[in-house]
Design a protein around this motif. Structure first.
Motif, short mmCIF file in Angstrom:
data_model
loop_
_atom_site.label_atom_id
_atom_site.label_comp_id
_atom_site.label_asym_id
_atom_site.label_seq_id
_atom_site.Cartn_x
_atom_site.Cartn_y
_atom_site.Cartn_z
N MET A 1 0.83 -1.17 0.00
CA MET A 1 0.00 0.00 0.00
C MET A 1 0.88 1.24 0.00
SD MET A 1 -2.81 1.11 2.82
CE MET A 1 -2.19 2.62 3.53
N ASP A 2 0.49 2.24 -0.76
CA ASP A 2 1.16 3.54 -0.74
C ASP A 2 0.54 4.31 0.43
OD1 ASP A 2 1.85 6.24 -1.08
OD2 ASP A 2 1.89 6.05 -3.26
N THR A 3 1.32 4.54 1.46
CA THR A 3 0.78 5.16 2.68
C THR A 3 0.44 6.63 2.50
OG1 THR A 3 3.01 5.58 3.50
CG2 THR A 3 1.94 3.53 4.21
N THR A 4 0.93 7.28 1.46
CA THR A 4 0.61 8.69 1.25
C THR A 4 -0.73 8.87 0.55
OG1 THR A 4 1.82 8.81 -0.85
CG2 THR A 4 3.03 9.36 1.17
N THR A 5 -1.16 7.85 -0.22
CA THR A 5 -2.43 7.96 -0.95
C THR A 5 -3.45 6.91 -0.51
OG1 THR A 5 -1.66 6.48 -2.71
CG2 THR A 5 -1.26 8.86 -3.00
N THR A 6 -3.06 5.99 0.35
CA THR A 6 -3.87 4.85 0.79
C THR A 6 -4.45 4.07 -0.39
OG1 THR A 6 -5.91 6.11 1.16
CG2 THR A 6 -4.42 5.82 3.05
N THR A 7 -3.61 3.87 -1.41
CA THR A 7 -3.99 3.05 -2.56
C THR A 7 -3.06 1.85 -2.65
OG1 THR A 7 -2.61 4.34 -4.05
CG2 THR A 7 -4.94 4.98 -3.90
N ARG A 8 -3.54 0.79 -3.29
CA ARG A 8 -2.71 -0.40 -3.44
C ARG A 8 -1.57 -0.14 -4.41
NH1 ARG A 8 -3.94 -6.29 -6.02
NH2 ARG A 8 -1.83 -7.05 -5.71
N ALA A 9 -0.37 -0.52 -3.99
CA ALA A 9 0.83 -0.40 -4.81
C ALA A 9 1.20 -1.79 -5.32
CB ALA A 9 1.97 0.17 -3.97
N VAL A 10 2.07 -1.83 -6.31
CA VAL A 10 2.60 -3.10 -6.79
C VAL A 10 3.31 -3.78 -5.63
CG1 VAL A 10 4.21 -4.15 -8.43
CG2 VAL A 10 2.87 -2.15 -9.10
N ASP A 11 3.05 -5.08 -5.43
CA ASP A 11 3.57 -5.80 -4.26
C ASP A 11 5.07 -5.63 -4.06
OD1 ASP A 11 0.99 -6.67 -3.90
OD2 ASP A 11 1.36 -8.72 -4.58
N GLY A 12 5.86 -5.61 -5.13
CA GLY A 12 7.31 -5.50 -5.02
C GLY A 12 7.79 -4.22 -4.37
N LEU A 13 7.01 -3.15 -4.45
CA LEU A 13 7.39 -1.89 -3.82
C LEU A 13 7.39 -2.00 -2.31
CD1 LEU A 13 5.54 0.71 -6.07
CD2 LEU A 13 7.99 0.24 -5.99
N CYS A 14 6.60 -2.91 -1.76
CA CYS A 14 6.52 -3.06 -0.31
C CYS A 14 7.73 -3.77 0.27
CB CYS A 14 5.23 -3.79 0.07
SG CYS A 14 3.76 -2.87 -0.42
N ASP A 15 8.60 -4.28 -0.60
CA ASP A 15 9.82 -4.97 -0.16
C ASP A 15 11.03 -4.04 -0.19
OD1 ASP A 15 8.39 -7.34 0.15
OD2 ASP A 15 8.78 -7.95 -1.91
N THR A 16 10.81 -2.76 -0.42
CA THR A 16 11.92 -1.81 -0.49
C THR A 16 12.07 -1.08 0.84
OG1 THR A 16 10.59 0.06 -1.22
CG2 THR A 16 11.38 -1.44 -2.94
N ALA A 17 13.13 -0.31 0.95
CA ALA A 17 13.37 0.48 2.16
C ALA A 17 12.59 1.79 2.14
CB ALA A 17 14.86 0.76 2.30
N ASP A 18 11.84 2.06 1.07
CA ASP A 18 11.08 3.30 0.96
C ASP A 18 9.92 3.29 1.95
OD1 ASP A 18 9.55 5.50 0.22
OD2 ASP A 18 9.81 5.16 -1.92
N ASP A 19 9.93 4.20 2.92
CA ASP A 19 8.89 4.25 3.95
C ASP A 19 7.50 4.58 3.41
OD1 ASP A 19 10.71 3.58 5.90
OD2 ASP A 19 11.08 5.66 6.50
N ARG A 20 7.44 5.02 2.17
CA ARG A 20 6.15 5.37 1.56
C ARG A 20 5.27 4.13 1.34
NH1 ARG A 20 5.58 8.16 -4.42
NH2 ARG A 20 3.35 7.84 -4.61
N TYR A 21 5.90 2.96 1.23
CA TYR A 21 5.17 1.73 0.95
C TYR A 21 5.20 0.80 2.14
CZ TYR A 21 5.71 3.57 -3.71
OH TYR A 21 5.67 4.39 -4.81
N ALA A 22 4.08 0.14 2.39
CA ALA A 22 4.00 -0.77 3.54
C ALA A 22 3.12 -1.96 3.20
CB ALA A 22 3.41 -0.04 4.75
#
Length: 84
Positions: A1-22
């Motif tokens: 999930m993109d925490t800034t927009t509360t929309t679903r993100a591509v699953d692979g983005l949630c495996d990064t160190a970017d705090d925007r994705y969870a």
């Protein structure tokens, strides 16, 4: 999930160190419909805390429902039992 927009993100983005994705974990029910990538996430339907014993599994990017395994059968995209 993109925490800034509360929309679903591509699953692979949630495996990064970017705090925007969870990772956002849904409570699986037979009637729960998962959002497509870019669609709004229903925050009341889940949690950011990984349930104990849960492995990471994705949902199709188009969203929809995910069938459970049953009667000793399991599917790779479900929480069904192995029958053992």
């Amino acid at each position: 999930m993109d925490t800034t927009t509360t929309t679903r993100a591509v699953d692979g983005l949630c495996d990064t160190a970017d705090d925007r994705y969870a990772n956002f974990w849904y409570q699986h029910t037979d009637t729960l419909v998962y959002p497509a990538v870019g669609a709004a996430v229903a925050l009341a339907a889940g949690s950011f805390l990984r349930p104990s014993g849960t492995s990471a599994r994705g949902v199709p990017v188009g969203g929809g429902t995910v069938a459970r395994g049953g009667l000793g059968q399991s599917r790779a995209d479900s929480g069904g039992g192995s029958g053992s």
